[in-house]
Write an enzyme that holds these catalytic residues in place. Structure first.
Site, short mmCIF file in Angstrom:
data_model
loop_
_atom_site.label_atom_id
_atom_site.label_comp_id
_atom_site.label_asym_id
_atom_site.label_seq_id
_atom_site.Cartn_x
_atom_site.Cartn_y
_atom_site.Cartn_z
N PHE A 287 0.84 -1.20 0.00
CA PHE A 287 0.00 0.00 0.00
C PHE A 287 0.88 1.25 0.00
O PHE A 287 1.81 1.36 0.79
CB PHE A 287 -0.90 -0.02 1.24
N ASN B 146 -3.13 2.02 10.79
CA ASN B 146 -3.82 2.47 9.58
C ASN B 146 -4.29 1.21 8.86
O ASN B 146 -3.61 0.68 7.98
CB ASN B 146 -2.90 3.29 8.68
N PRO B 147 -5.46 0.69 9.25
CA PRO B 147 -5.92 -0.60 8.73
C PRO B 147 -6.64 -0.46 7.40
O PRO B 147 -6.94 0.67 6.96
CB PRO B 147 -6.92 -1.04 9.81
#
Length: 288
Positions: free
Chosen positions: A103, A196-197
């Site tokens: 990500f 920060n899922p």
């Protein structure tokens, strides 16, 4: 005289940098890129091996530089993430290695990292769940004085980038693990827990660049809270009394995440925080 020999005296034809940038801006604008001028300049700086600020000192491109720049602009026009083309992503004071399978950290997450840094006393134990590139964990290590930072990630591809990025920070320990496992990091006492899922609800349209991020790092179940719920329970288990937790979430979770923290019963000082555009972005709390 050998007329077949190569004429090495002929000057190299160079292209105007300003003209190349102008063309790139037009192409990127037509492709729907949000910041065409910035992206074009960053790609040019990457090709030239200089900082973006030093482009003012450059007036032309060699033929091979122009060719590379044009190819990169064409890729960006296909909405390949800028960071994938550069191989790095800027985050606070860091340049993080990124690429396929991890990500790409977003600027809004810098707010949660900043909050974590402010709440990290010297010698603290800090945990960063769903660490990805390590953006939050490494920012804490870089800007605060923690005694230990544990960065947790389950994706094999992301772990590869995380380990490379963390190599320069001896205080950071990389752990392969699933944040939905209630036994994760069992026995560890934590002062600050940050996460920060994946939190975008399934079916939510996302920008084309985000769609190229790993789905498991973006989407958090039908309501976007599938990972956040076990993270809250894990935070309550790991945090010492008085320890703090910060969780980033979707802008549609401005009430849901604070309510989940309150409903747990083990947290006080539950506080919702907005990003720079005024949208709900992360929630913090203190372990009772």
């Amino acid at each position: 005289m050998d007329t077949d020999s190569e004429d090495t005296s002929r000057p190299e034809v160079r292209a105007s940098l300003s003209r190349a940038l102008a063309t790139a801006v037009v192409d990127l604008s037509a492709a729907g890129v949000e910041s065409p001028r910035v992206d074009a300049e960053l790609l040019a700086a990457h090709v030239l091996g200089v900082s973006r600020g030093r482009l003012l000192l450059v007036d032309s491109l060699r033929p091979d530089e122009l060719s590379r720049f044009t190819a990169l602009v064409a890729e960006r026009a296909k909405r390949i993430p800028l960071q994938h083309l550069l191989g790095t992503a800027a985050f606070r004071h860091l340049e993080l290695q990124v690429g396929d399978g991890v990500f790409v950290p977003r600027p809004e997450t810098e707010l949660l990292a900043g909050w974590g840094i402010e709440h990290t006393a010297p010698g603290s134990t800090v945990v960063d769940l769903c660490s990805g590139t390590g953006a939050i964990a490494l920012s804490v290590a870089d800007e605060a004085a923690p005694g230990r930072v544990v960065a947790v990630e389950r994706s094999a591809a992301a772990l590869s980038y995380l380990r490379r990025n963390a190599a320069a920070f001896p205080v950071v320990e990389v752990v392969e693990g699933d944040v939905t496992d209630p036994g994760l990091l069992s026995g560890l006492t934590v002062d600050v827990l940050l996460c920060n899922p994946p939190y975008v609800p399934l079916g939510t349209p996302v920008p084309r660049e985000v769609a190229l991020d790993p789905a498991e790092a973006v989407f958090g179940g039908s309501d976007g809270l599938t990972v956040i719920r076990p993270v809250i329970a894990l935070a309550a288990t790991l945090l010492r009394p008085g320890g703090v937790v910060g969780i980033e979430h979707d802008d549609g979770h401005g009430e849901a995440v604070p309510e989940l923290l309150r409903a747990d019963g083990r947290f006080t000082e539950v506080t919702a925080h907005a990003d720079l555009t005024g949208r709900p972005r992360y929630t913090t709390a203190r372990r009772a």
